[in-house]
Design a protein around this motif. Sequence first.
Motif, PDB file in Angstrom:
ATOM      1  N   LYS A 442      37.914  37.960  52.190  1.00  0.00           N
ATOM      2  CA  LYS A 442      39.178  37.223  50.672  1.00  0.00           C
ATOM      3  C   LYS A 442      39.270  35.899  50.679  1.00  0.00           C
ATOM      4  O   LYS A 442      39.675  35.529  49.932  1.00  0.00           O
ATOM      5  CB  LYS A 442      41.005  37.916  51.380  1.00  0.00           C
ATOM      6  N   ALA A 445      36.248  35.824  49.060  1.00  0.00           N
ATOM      7  CA  ALA A 445      36.732  35.534  47.219  1.00  0.00           C
ATOM      8  C   ALA A 445      37.287  34.582  47.125  1.00  0.00           C
ATOM      9  O   ALA A 445      37.040  34.099  45.468  1.00  0.00           O
ATOM     10  CB  ALA A 445      37.667  36.887  47.282  1.00  0.00           C
ATOM     11  N   ALA A 448      34.950  31.581  46.632  1.00  0.00           N
ATOM     12  CA  ALA A 448      34.093  32.282  45.228  1.00  0.00           C
ATOM     13  C   ALA A 448      35.051  31.602  43.668  1.00  0.00           C
ATOM     14  O   ALA A 448      34.744  31.309  42.852  1.00  0.00           O
ATOM     15  CB  ALA A 448      33.687  33.613  45.476  1.00  0.00           C
ATOM     16  N   ARG A 449      36.521  32.160  43.602  1.00  0.00           N
ATOM     17  CA  ARG A 449      37.301  31.932  42.494  1.00  0.00           C
ATOM     18  C   ARG A 449      36.972  30.549  41.889  1.00  0.00           C
ATOM     19  O   ARG A 449      37.362  30.249  40.734  1.00  0.00           O
ATOM     20  CB  ARG A 449      38.061  32.991  42.852  1.00  0.00           C
ATOM     21  N   HIS A 452      33.899  28.773  40.969  1.00  0.00           N
ATOM     22  CA  HIS A 452      33.577  29.928  39.730  1.00  0.00           C
ATOM     23  C   HIS A 452      34.825  29.231  38.249  1.00  0.00           C
ATOM     24  O   HIS A 452      33.828  28.633  37.020  1.00  0.00           O
ATOM     25  CB  HIS A 452      33.946  31.746  39.487  1.00  0.00           C
TER      26      HIS A 452
ATOM     27  N   ASP B  38      43.331  40.173  39.122  1.00  0.00           N
ATOM     28  CA  ASP B  38      41.495  39.255  38.957  1.00  0.00           C
ATOM     29  C   ASP B  38      41.754  38.747  41.164  1.00  0.00           C
ATOM     30  O   ASP B  38      40.952  39.414  41.912  1.00  0.00           O
ATOM     31  CB  ASP B  38      41.857  37.727  38.705  1.00  0.00           C
ATOM     32  N   ALA B  39      43.437  38.791  41.478  1.00  0.00           N
ATOM     33  CA  ALA B  39      43.164  38.624  42.488  1.00  0.00           C
ATOM     34  C   ALA B  39      42.416  39.582  43.582  1.00  0.00           C
ATOM     35  O   ALA B  39      42.311  39.583  44.488  1.00  0.00           O
ATOM     36  CB  ALA B  39      44.799  38.836  43.774  1.00  0.00           C
ATOM     37  N   LEU B  41      39.934  41.703  42.593  1.00  0.00           N
ATOM     38  CA  LEU B  41      38.251  41.828  42.262  1.00  0.00           C
ATOM     39  C   LEU B  41      37.105  41.097  43.405  1.00  0.00           C
ATOM     40  O   LEU B  41      38.273  39.898  43.602  1.00  0.00           O
ATOM     41  CB  LEU B  41      38.121  41.330  41.037  1.00  0.00           C
ATOM     42  N   PRO B  42      36.271  40.887  43.811  1.00  0.00           N
ATOM     43  CA  PRO B  42      35.835  41.043  44.146  1.00  0.00           C
ATOM     44  C   PRO B  42      34.965  39.410  44.735  1.00  0.00           C
ATOM     45  O   PRO B  42      34.593  39.481  45.330  1.00  0.00           O
ATOM     46  CB  PRO B  42      34.464  41.767  44.438  1.00  0.00           C
ATOM     47  N   GLN B  43      34.881  39.067  43.404  1.00  0.00           N
ATOM     48  CA  GLN B  43      34.676  37.148  42.429  1.00  0.00           C
ATOM     49  C   GLN B  43      33.483  37.243  42.588  1.00  0.00           C
ATOM     50  O   GLN B  43      33.333  36.099  42.835  1.00  0.00           O
ATOM     51  CB  GLN B  43      35.937  36.579  43.648  1.00  0.00           C
ATOM     52  N   GLN B  45      31.206  37.460  40.556  1.00  0.00           N
ATOM     53  CA  GLN B  45      30.895  37.205  39.193  1.00  0.00           C
ATOM     54  C   GLN B  45      29.869  37.343  38.317  1.00  0.00           C
ATOM     55  O   GLN B  45      29.066  36.634  38.080  1.00  0.00           O
ATOM     56  CB  GLN B  45      30.743  35.620  39.475  1.00  0.00           C
ATOM     57  N   PRO B  52      31.702  38.405  31.323  1.00  0.00           N
ATOM     58  CA  PRO B  52      31.201  37.818  31.383  1.00  0.00           C
ATOM     59  C   PRO B  52      31.856  37.304  33.725  1.00  0.00           C
ATOM     60  O   PRO B  52      32.689  35.916  32.986  1.00  0.00           O
ATOM     61  CB  PRO B  52      30.961  36.838  30.675  1.00  0.00           C
ATOM     62  N   GLY B  53      31.901  37.677  33.818  1.00  0.00           N
ATOM     63  CA  GLY B  53      32.896  38.038  35.293  1.00  0.00           C
ATOM     64  C   GLY B  53      34.061  38.141  35.476  1.00  0.00           C
ATOM     65  O   GLY B  53      34.596  38.854  34.597  1.00  0.00           O
ATOM     66  N   ARG B  55      37.609  37.302  35.886  1.00  0.00           N
ATOM     67  CA  ARG B  55      39.151  36.940  35.463  1.00  0.00           C
ATOM     68  C   ARG B  55      38.693  37.746  34.321  1.00  0.00           C
ATOM     69  O   ARG B  55      39.360  38.122  33.800  1.00  0.00           O
ATOM     70  CB  ARG B  55      38.678  35.466  35.088  1.00  0.00           C
ATOM     71  N   GLU B  77      36.846  51.307  47.020  1.00  0.00           N
ATOM     72  CA  GLU B  77      38.234  50.006  47.481  1.00  0.00           C
ATOM     73  C   GLU B  77      38.824  49.758  46.511  1.00  0.00           C
ATOM     74  O   GLU B  77      40.155  49.139  46.679  1.00  0.00           O
ATOM     75  CB  GLU B  77      38.069  49.487  49.201  1.00  0.00           C
ATOM     76  N   THR B 144      27.838  34.053  46.849  1.00  0.00           N
ATOM     77  CA  THR B 144      28.617  36.151  46.809  1.00  0.00           C
ATOM     78  C   THR B 144      27.266  37.416  46.195  1.00  0.00           C
ATOM     79  O   THR B 144      28.164  37.383  46.606  1.00  0.00           O
ATOM     80  CB  THR B 144      29.034  36.039  45.219  1.00  0.00           C
TER      81      THR B 144
END
Lengths: 568, 183
Positions: A442, A445, A448-449, A452, B38-39, B41-43, B45, B52-53, B55, B77, B144
């Motif tokens: 977490k 992530a 990364a967010r 990004h 979004d929280a 999703l694994p980010q 990207q 495109p990502g 978000r 998961e 990532t």
Amino acid sequence: MSRKLFKFKGGVHPPEHKAESNVRPLHAAPLPGKLVIPLRQHIGNPAKPVVEVGERVLKGQMIGAADGYISAAVHASSSGIVTAIGPAAVPHISGLPDLCITLSTDGRDEWIAHAPLDYQAMAAADLRMKLRDMGIAGLGGAVFPSAVKLDPGAAHSCPTLIINGGECEPWITCDDMLMRSRAGDILQGVAVMRHLLGSTEILVGIEDNKPEAIAAMQAAAQSLDFAVDVVAVPATYPAGGAKQLIETLTGRQVPSGKLSTDIGIQVFNVGTAYALARAVHHGEPLISRLVTVTGHVLRPQNFEVLIGTPMHTLITLAGERDGSTGALMGGPMMGMPMPDLEVPVVKATNCILVKSNALFPPLPKALPCIRCTRCADVCPAALQPQELFRFAKTGDFGRAQEYHLFDCIECGCCSYVCPSHIPLVDFYRYAKSEIWAREKEKRAADLARERHEFREFRLVREKKEKAEKLAAKAQAARAQAALDQAKPAGLAAAAAPELAAAPSDADAKKALIAAALARAQAKKAGVVPKNTDHLPPGTQREIEEIEARRAKIRELARQPLESEEKKP
Amino acid sequence: MITAILVMVVLAVAVGLVLGWSAVRFKVEGNPLAEKIDAILPQTQCGQCGFPGCRPYAEAIAKGEADINQCPPGGEEGIKKLAELLGVEPKPLDEAHGAPKPKSVAFIDEQLCIGCTLCIQACPVDAISGAAKQMHTIIAAECTGCELCVAPCPVDCIAMVPIAEDLPHWKWKYPVIELKRVA
Ligand code: SF4
Ligand code: SF4
Ligand code: SF4
Ligand code: SF4
């Protein structure tokens, strides 16, 4: 010694099996030819190697330096040559290798220069750093760097210091032997702890199944210049758990999610106190410890062992027997099966328990949980093991945490009594490590967010800045053109193209102001030809009128662009 | 009769006013559902979901324009969590968007790197450090594993290296216990 004792909740009475190993005298294990010293022997950051392959090192020389506050150094346990620095087998249940420094010993066992510390004259912080550099970590099993625990922090003192000689786990007798033979040294170490923590009450808790150890500690306590209360506590597993010992001795409970220091109590193992005494009074870093070798061996006993000695040599010393089924590091309740017996003894190794089918018959097959709640009755942490098991099994980690999974001390009482023979603790360990891994994921992530989003923002900003620069440039050019057009026409027509190219990037702001000025002038100029009837020749007037119209059209075309630019 | 109708009308108007007012007063900025998605999703990207990502994919799911099974890095998961959040049935990962892979990080062969900066421009999380005509390197802790830098490299010097399991990353496995058959 009539201290009022308290009873902690739960606990079990497994067969003690102490008499096997505590009847033979303590021996120093001989120097092995090869020592493998892991750099990660404590909680926190692993030590960083400070020697090179091929280098000769002396006994007690630092070979791995502490990395950060929560870390501890590691030292060469004997003199010899560094033959390898790299991944090697370590005593971990996973069997995964970890970074180790391998020494080929030269048999001379030559000490590096070392001298006692004048600890009373040293600043507390310096003394703690020194202890960190001498590799002192908790020898009760958790191997937390002692320097950190010896820092009373913002409270400036820790009123109660408890020395844990409980040793409640069956089969293990190394603390017992240490207290019997080196009580004086242990209390010297306690004196240093007391000095650093500013404690006023010092309690030593020893289970009442170790009368010799209690007698030895009480005798040694007589000769001290401060009061130490050596208390016999009833032998119940896990009476030697830190929180359980605190409750037994003081009647106080450490609240869930808190540390004992939050209620002004610090707990150290007797082995740690001994290591501290060696460090302070002899200048010796932590390079050896007592290890019980017991179970399915011919002569179960305790050895004083150099850190890095392969476990197998100790088993051979104690007399290997046929029919062994592997070994545990630690006792039968909390011990970890070793993937391989060549792994070295580390600071956390209190016991090597060799198993056999006769001593430790394989667990019968598990049955479903019948919700008898026997596990809850014995849980010393007052948890509901059957519920934790249900949540861990189904992966409902959120609920498991609500049921205080992290208060579980993995003592194994619940598994011990479970009539269905469910390996409950394995489920809790699985759930805990799964939760930690998820938290780590977490965090990754989130990072990364964030990165990004910042990149997106940066790209937009760069684009905007570029556009702004371009717009400013273009506008300045237009303004110039408009200015020129407003001038008497002939001149302007000739000059405009040259002027348009003139403004530079750096003048963007200036150009904007100039453009605004020019607009106002252009407007004025645009109106003039209509209202004032000059009397130049007719053709001239016609040209002027056309110019004005053009300027106006340009003005109109420019407006949406400008409003757009003003918006941000 | 008329009183009853009146009461109901007045009530309706009053409630309507309160609701209308609170809709304005307590307006939530952004899209809270997309936020929640979004929280999960694994980010990574990586764009494998077709957006495109993460978000934009989250926003598309929130609007009902995309299905919940398009993110390979999130795996089963992730889909399960999304299904739970949205109150729908989980479904298997849509193979068209790729299969889950073991977690990896990019690695630049520093001998081969020509310093073209193309990978930097491709990296969605700025995990590559370097400058024009200088050797580039990956900041492994921030990578990532999205693989977006692999294709643009003109000299093919970027490889994806699976993260090996080591002690700090080791996890206790789910206990495999033999259950006795109860007849
Ligand atoms: S002791 Fe075993 S069978 Fe009984 S409730 Fe606990 S887990 Fe279930
Ligand atoms: S292992 Fe955990 S749950 Fe089981 S008895 Fe010990 S503290 Fe309680
Ligand atoms: S497929 Fe890639 S970009 Fe799309 S949601 Fe998953 S990780 Fe994010
Ligand atoms: S370094 Fe490559 S694989 Fe790693 S995040 Fe950046 S683009 Fe993706």
